[in-house]
Design an enzyme around this catalytic site. Structure first.
Site, PDB file in Angstrom:
ATOM      1  N   GLN A   1     -18.875 -16.074 -47.808  1.00 27.99           N
ATOM      2  CA  GLN A   1     -19.426 -16.415 -47.172  1.00 27.99           C
ATOM      3  C   GLN A   1     -19.538 -17.961 -47.257  1.00 27.99           C
ATOM      4  O   GLN A   1     -19.657 -18.161 -48.274  1.00 27.99           O
ATOM      5  CB  GLN A   1     -20.725 -16.288 -46.455  1.00 27.99           C
ATOM      6  CG  GLN A   1     -21.340 -16.842 -44.887  1.00 27.99           C
ATOM      7  CD  GLN A   1     -22.794 -16.316 -44.425  1.00 27.99           C
ATOM      8  OE1 GLN A   1     -23.716 -15.510 -45.275  1.00 27.99           O
ATOM      9  NE2 GLN A   1     -22.992 -15.762 -43.687  1.00 27.99           N
TER      10      GLN A   1
ATOM     11  N   MET B   1     -27.237 -11.612 -50.208  1.00 27.85           N
ATOM     12  CA  MET B   1     -26.163 -11.255 -49.373  1.00 27.85           C
ATOM     13  C   MET B   1     -25.470 -10.237 -48.667  1.00 27.85           C
ATOM     14  O   MET B   1     -25.307  -9.565 -49.381  1.00 27.85           O
ATOM     15  CB  MET B   1     -24.639 -12.424 -50.188  1.00 27.85           C
ATOM     16  CG  MET B   1     -23.521 -11.928 -49.356  1.00 27.85           C
ATOM     17  SD  MET B   1     -23.102 -13.550 -47.805  1.00 27.85           S
ATOM     18  CE  MET B   1     -22.260 -13.265 -46.634  1.00 27.85           C
ATOM     19  N   GLU B   2     -25.355 -10.311 -47.610  1.00 27.42           N
ATOM     20  CA  GLU B   2     -26.034  -8.876 -47.242  1.00 27.42           C
ATOM     21  C   GLU B   2     -24.297  -8.465 -46.226  1.00 27.42           C
ATOM     22  O   GLU B   2     -24.505  -7.309 -45.428  1.00 27.42           O
ATOM     23  CB  GLU B   2     -26.329  -9.160 -45.132  1.00 27.42           C
ATOM     24  CG  GLU B   2     -25.166  -9.960 -44.879  1.00 27.42           C
ATOM     25  CD  GLU B   2     -25.332 -11.869 -44.447  1.00 27.42           C
ATOM     26  OE1 GLU B   2     -25.183 -12.586 -43.855  1.00 27.42           O
ATOM     27  OE2 GLU B   2     -25.655 -12.236 -45.584  1.00 27.42           O
TER      28      GLU B   2
ATOM     29  N   GLU C   1     -28.831 -15.615 -38.070  1.00 29.52           N
ATOM     30  CA  GLU C   1     -29.537 -15.687 -39.631  1.00 29.52           C
ATOM     31  C   GLU C   1     -30.996 -16.378 -38.314  1.00 29.52           C
ATOM     32  O   GLU C   1     -32.160 -16.184 -39.034  1.00 29.52           O
ATOM     33  CB  GLU C   1     -29.665 -17.065 -40.095  1.00 29.52           C
ATOM     34  CG  GLU C   1     -28.530 -17.355 -41.133  1.00 29.52           C
ATOM     35  CD  GLU C   1     -28.895 -16.260 -42.168  1.00 29.52           C
ATOM     36  OE1 GLU C   1     -29.825 -15.949 -41.967  1.00 29.52           O
ATOM     37  OE2 GLU C   1     -27.870 -16.095 -42.418  1.00 29.52           O
TER      38      GLU C   1
ATOM     39  N   GLY D   1     -30.400 -15.819 -52.352  1.00 37.78           N
ATOM     40  CA  GLY D   1     -31.123 -14.844 -52.663  1.00 37.78           C
ATOM     41  C   GLY D   1     -30.442 -13.980 -52.245  1.00 37.78           C
ATOM     42  O   GLY D   1     -30.849 -12.737 -53.328  1.00 37.78           O
TER      43      GLY D   1
ATOM     44  N   HIS E   1     -29.603  -8.376 -41.821  1.00 43.16           N
ATOM     45  CA  HIS E   1     -28.486  -8.585 -41.343  1.00 43.16           C
ATOM     46  C   HIS E   1     -27.568  -7.330 -40.907  1.00 43.16           C
ATOM     47  O   HIS E   1     -26.461  -7.402 -40.531  1.00 43.16           O
ATOM     48  CB  HIS E   1     -27.818  -9.381 -42.361  1.00 43.16           C
ATOM     49  CG  HIS E   1     -27.595 -10.451 -42.146  1.00 43.16           C
ATOM     50  ND1 HIS E   1     -27.603 -11.577 -41.385  1.00 43.16           N
ATOM     51  CD2 HIS E   1     -28.283 -11.715 -43.090  1.00 43.16           C
ATOM     52  CE1 HIS E   1     -28.291 -13.342 -41.924  1.00 43.16           C
ATOM     53  NE2 HIS E   1     -28.323 -12.972 -42.474  1.00 43.16           N
TER      54      HIS E   1
ATOM     55  N   TYR F   1     -32.321 -20.602 -39.559  1.00 46.98           N
ATOM     56  CA  TYR F   1     -33.547 -19.793 -39.589  1.00 46.98           C
ATOM     57  C   TYR F   1     -34.545 -19.424 -38.911  1.00 46.98           C
ATOM     58  O   TYR F   1     -35.196 -18.700 -38.312  1.00 46.98           O
ATOM     59  CB  TYR F   1     -33.034 -19.760 -40.977  1.00 46.98           C
ATOM     60  CG  TYR F   1     -32.232 -19.146 -42.145  1.00 46.98           C
ATOM     61  CD1 TYR F   1     -32.033 -18.212 -42.789  1.00 46.98           C
ATOM     62  CD2 TYR F   1     -31.341 -20.491 -42.281  1.00 46.98           C
ATOM     63  CE1 TYR F   1     -31.199 -17.532 -43.593  1.00 46.98           C
ATOM     64  CE2 TYR F   1     -29.978 -20.070 -43.051  1.00 46.98           C
ATOM     65  CZ  TYR F   1     -29.773 -18.707 -43.433  1.00 46.98           C
ATOM     66  OH  TYR F   1     -28.954 -18.374 -44.465  1.00 46.98           O
TER      67      TYR F   1
ATOM     68  N   ASP G   1     -21.048 -24.616 -44.109  1.00 46.54           N
ATOM     69  CA  ASP G   1     -22.469 -25.711 -44.814  1.00 46.54           C
ATOM     70  C   ASP G   1     -22.777 -25.994 -44.492  1.00 46.54           C
ATOM     71  O   ASP G   1     -24.217 -25.581 -45.229  1.00 46.54           O
ATOM     72  CB  ASP G   1     -21.722 -25.068 -46.181  1.00 46.54           C
ATOM     73  CG  ASP G   1     -21.088 -23.498 -47.365  1.00 46.54           C
ATOM     74  OD1 ASP G   1     -20.749 -22.996 -46.270  1.00 46.54           O
ATOM     75  OD2 ASP G   1     -20.856 -23.870 -48.661  1.00 46.54           O
TER      76      ASP G   1
ATOM     77  N   HIS H   1     -34.856  -9.165 -45.022  1.00 43.81           N
ATOM     78  CA  HIS H   1     -34.138  -9.981 -44.687  1.00 43.81           C
ATOM     79  C   HIS H   1     -32.323 -10.148 -44.471  1.00 43.81           C
ATOM     80  O   HIS H   1     -31.521  -9.411 -43.182  1.00 43.81           O
ATOM     81  CB  HIS H   1     -33.455 -11.214 -45.124  1.00 43.81           C
ATOM     82  CG  HIS H   1     -33.727 -12.537 -44.764  1.00 43.81           C
ATOM     83  ND1 HIS H   1     -33.589 -13.634 -43.735  1.00 43.81           N
ATOM     84  CD2 HIS H   1     -32.095 -12.966 -44.977  1.00 43.81           C
ATOM     85  CE1 HIS H   1     -32.439 -14.141 -43.289  1.00 43.81           C
ATOM     86  NE2 HIS H   1     -31.724 -13.798 -44.289  1.00 43.81           N
ATOM     87  N   GLU H   2     -31.630  -9.511 -45.641  1.00 44.57           N
ATOM     88  CA  GLU H   2     -30.650  -8.486 -45.964  1.00 44.57           C
ATOM     89  C   GLU H   2     -30.122  -7.388 -45.045  1.00 44.57           C
ATOM     90  O   GLU H   2     -29.202  -7.606 -44.652  1.00 44.57           O
ATOM     91  CB  GLU H   2     -29.937  -8.406 -46.884  1.00 44.57           C
ATOM     92  CG  GLU H   2     -30.564  -9.995 -48.003  1.00 44.57           C
ATOM     93  CD  GLU H   2     -29.447 -10.827 -47.792  1.00 44.57           C
ATOM     94  OE1 GLU H   2     -28.725 -10.801 -47.085  1.00 44.57           O
ATOM     95  OE2 GLU H   2     -30.378 -12.696 -47.514  1.00 44.57           O
TER      96      GLU H   2
ATOM     97  N   ARG I   1     -29.163 -19.894 -58.190  1.00 41.53           N
ATOM     98  CA  ARG I   1     -29.545 -20.560 -56.898  1.00 41.53           C
ATOM     99  C   ARG I   1     -29.911 -21.681 -55.979  1.00 41.53           C
ATOM    100  O   ARG I   1     -30.664 -22.596 -56.847  1.00 41.53           O
ATOM    101  CB  ARG I   1     -30.820 -18.869 -56.886  1.00 41.53           C
ATOM    102  CG  ARG I   1     -31.445 -18.810 -55.441  1.00 41.53           C
ATOM    103  CD  ARG I   1     -32.599 -18.009 -55.547  1.00 41.53           C
ATOM    104  NE  ARG I   1     -32.877 -17.643 -53.664  1.00 41.53           N
ATOM    105  CZ  ARG I   1     -34.026 -16.823 -53.642  1.00 41.53           C
ATOM    106  NH1 ARG I   1     -34.702 -16.463 -54.678  1.00 41.53           N
ATOM    107  NH2 ARG I   1     -34.201 -17.160 -52.461  1.00 41.53           N
TER     108      ARG I   1
ATOM    109  N   LYS J   1     -30.893 -22.265 -53.486  1.00 38.41           N
ATOM    110  CA  LYS J   1     -32.365 -22.990 -52.734  1.00 38.41           C
ATOM    111  C   LYS J   1     -32.806 -23.375 -53.925  1.00 38.41           C
ATOM    112  O   LYS J   1     -33.877 -24.299 -53.124  1.00 38.41           O
ATOM    113  CB  LYS J   1     -32.525 -21.740 -51.939  1.00 38.41           C
ATOM    114  CG  LYS J   1     -34.397 -21.711 -51.907  1.00 38.41           C
ATOM    115  CD  LYS J   1     -34.878 -20.337 -51.046  1.00 38.41           C
ATOM    116  CE  LYS J   1     -36.205 -20.938 -50.691  1.00 38.41           C
ATOM    117  NZ  LYS J   1     -36.983 -19.388 -50.920  1.00 38.41           N
TER     118      LYS J   1
END
Length: 646
Positions: A175, A308-309, A356, A306, A337, A419, A411, A333-334, A598, A600
């Protein structure tokens, strides 16, 4: 009538079906697909893909690749099944930094192909000439190719970069538009494809993928062992994922479990035990889990996100292994998804909020069901704080849910607007129409649109058909304002967590001169600690700093922040330290930035350092030169734009 730009012709619609088998070949218990999964797909123009799916589109991808850790390449073939309108004589694929050696049909007869001009974001169009398609016919393309060592989706780790220290490691991150750097296909989220794979890797390593595993122990092959996989549900290409390394598995229950390096397996398993219950709760909320298993692969620290689904196998950062299950909202969260993103997918990256925003909302509902309303409200409040900072930082045009990404990397849309503003929009609808009605609509939304691409306009059509059916309700919800206008509409309401009132009081007391020893740190949850460290006084002294050096030293010592193991808490503390140019925290900062990748955490810290001019920039330059070789290209691509490439 569908209100979506770029609809295909009626003839193309008749052929552009997105169906798939109901059961996989091994008979695993995936629920049957709804009728919508075999209805015509309505393709929209994706500005981040060269594909023309309204003419010819990829239906299935079959990979046969060998992983060469010495050369850092995947080599072999991708066999594509292509369908399209009668008379179509070419198909356009996406490729970026791929070495295409030959393309043939199923019999081995060569097919003409050209690689177009290279774009730094999109890569190249790979145009293949094919015999004129007959109605309903499938054309096979056998593409022999190799990836390059710098393929942006792939990270090849040396043994020293792993926990075990003995074996190399490979993982992918597709992604948003990076799958084209290792699979030549139509790399658009709106062009769903089934797929299978045979991967050859050294015999002392294991291969896992985001699909059903058909060879649990591998099988002998030249060059090591071969591992086979299949995904019978059509997925967007960014969800094709691979991991190769010294990994082991431990089950949580009959359909969930954890993969990771053996030395970390016990800790990861114990941390992620809530996963099994999360799947049960998610199904109770919004319908059956349609992917068979739900496992997690806890990756080495360089993984840029964090989580990836990836279907059946969420890829997760080890930074969520806090030792107390305090960061498992990422798993929620994942998992969410699996419905919002994997089952119903944004058709283009301009519609990213549909992935998201829905997922953040769903994640919070899972956390509320498992841990109670107060925990869910704390998480909402933390997200709301992040959203306010994002709204202040971004240009107004980028604070709309439907974002214009023309000429930009997708991105750029990966912000808290998609989100947190997206989730706030859905919470606003829930508040106004009532949870029971909203839940009924949302469950139906997933069922009606399963395995299909979704646009903002189709979302609006669905909700106006099945939930928002009066002018009065439309006026209350202000849906067009939420989606198409910058900022926050007038009907927004911030979440309020009563648990944070004493935290804010403690922060104010400390800011006003009280000792850190008065802070009830030991009794606080991770979320309360995050809130404390995220607190800022309403009015500053103009410097942008709100603590004295003595106060920072008191915090660091009393709260034992040098030894803190919770990544979210460390990150929040380091943001304060950098803003205050607190030199004693620099060793903690260096360790944090060089032991995980990461994005984030990494990107904001380097951005903050760079903003501190003559103090922060030398630190950023020095640390980045050391850390960059261990980061994934997703992370370096972002940080390079701030710090520059060493």
């Amino acid at each position: 009538m569908i209100r979506t730009a770029g609809l295909v012709s009626a003839l193309a619609l008749a052929l552009a079906t997105g169906g798939c088998a109901t059961m996989n070949a091994s008979g695993s218990d995936m629920p049957p697909l709804p009728a919508s999964a075999t209805a015509p797909i309505q393709y929209v123009r994706d500005i981040h893909s060269y594909a023309r799916p309204e003419i010819a589109h990829v239906r299935h991808v079959s990979l046969d690749l060998t992983a060469d850790f010495g050369a850092k390449t995947l080599t072999g073939t991708a066999t594509l099944d292509v369908q399209g309108v009668p008379g179509a004589t070419e198909v356009i694929l996406d490729a970026r930094n791929l070495d295409i050696q030959s393309i043939t049909d199923a019999s081995g007869a060569p097919l003409q192909f050209t690689l177009g001009a290279n774009d730094p974001i999109l890569g190249q169009p790979l145009t293949v000439r094919i015999p004129a398609l007959a109605a309903g016919a499938t054309q096979k393309l056998v593409i022999r190719y190799a990836t390059r060592p710098d393929a942006a989706a792939l990270q090849w780790l040396t043994p020293a970069q792993t926990a075990g220290g003995r074996q190399p490691y490979l993982f992918s991150q597709g992604q948003a538009i990076l799958t084209r750097t290792w699979v030549p296909t139509q790399d658009s989220p709106g062009i769903r494809q089934t797929w299978d794979a045979r991967i050859v890797a050294p015999s002392d390593l294991k291969v896992v993928m985001s699909a059903e595993t058909l060879t649990t122990d591998g099988e002998p092959a030249d060059g090591g062992k071969a591992w086979r996989f299949q995904m019978t549900n059509p997925v967007p290409p960014y969800l094709i994922a691979i991991g190769v390394g010294d990994v082991a598995f431990e089950a949580i229950d009959h359909r969930t479990g954890v993969w990771t390096e053996p030395s970390r397996l016990h800790a990861a398993h114990d941390e992620l035990v809530p996963t099994a219950r999360m799947v049960d709760v998610a199904e109770q909320l919004y319908g059956p889990y349609r992917w068979g298993r739900y496992d997690l692969l806890v990756l080495p620290p360089s993984f840029p996100f964090g989580g990836m689904e990836n279907p059946r196998l969420t890829f997760a950062t080890p930074t969520i292994i806090a030792g107390d299950q305090s960061l498992v909202s990422l798993v929620a969260h994942e998992l969410a998804h699996s419905w919002s993103g994997n089952l119903v997918t944004n058709a283009t990256w301009a519609d990213f909020w549909l992935n998201e925003g829905f997922t953040v909302y769903f994640e919070n509902r899972i956390m509320e069901a498992l841990y109670g309303e107060e925990r869910a409200l704390m998480l909402q409040s933390l997200g709301w704080g992040d959203l306010q900072a994002t709204l202040a930082d971004l240009p107004p045009a980028d604070t709309r849910l439907k974002i214009d990404l023309a000429g930009r990397d997708p991105d750029d849309g990966l912000t808290d607007i998609a989100y947190e503003k997206g989730a706030a929009f859905l919470r606003t609808i829930e508040r106004i129409v009532g949870r029971e009605r909203f839940d009924a609509w949302l469950k139906g939304y997933f069922e009606r649109n399963a395995f299909r691409p979704m646009t903002t306009e189709l979302f609006l059509e669905d909700i106006r058909t099945h939930l928002v059916t009066t002018r009065a309700l439309e006026d209350q919800l202000m849906m067009d304002a939420w989606i198409y206008q910058p900022g926050m509409p007038s009907n927004w309401q911030p979440p309020v967590s009563n648990a944070f009132a004493p935290v804010d009081a403690a922060a104010w007391a400390f800011h006003s001169g009280g000792p850190a020893s008065a802070i009830p740190w030991a009794s606080w949850s991770t979320q309360e600690r995050q809130r404390f460290l995220a607190w800022r006084p309403p009015v500053g002294d103009g410097s942008g700093r709100w603590f004295s050096e003595a106060q920072l030293a008191d915090l660091e010592s009393t709260l034992n922040l040098k030894a803190e193991g919770n990544s979210e808490v460390v990150f929040a503390w380091l943001q304060i330290a950098v803003k205050h140019r607190y030199q004693p925290a620099v060793p903690t900062l260096e360790h944090f930035l060089t032991t995980q990748g990461r994005r984030k955490f990494v990107l904001p810290l380097f951005t903050s350092l760079w903003a501190e001019g003559d103090w922060g920039r030398p630190i950023a330059t020095r640390v980045y030169a050391q850390a960059r070789p261990g980061y994934h290209p997703v992370t370096t691509g972002s940080v390079d734009a701030v710090v520059g490439r060493p």
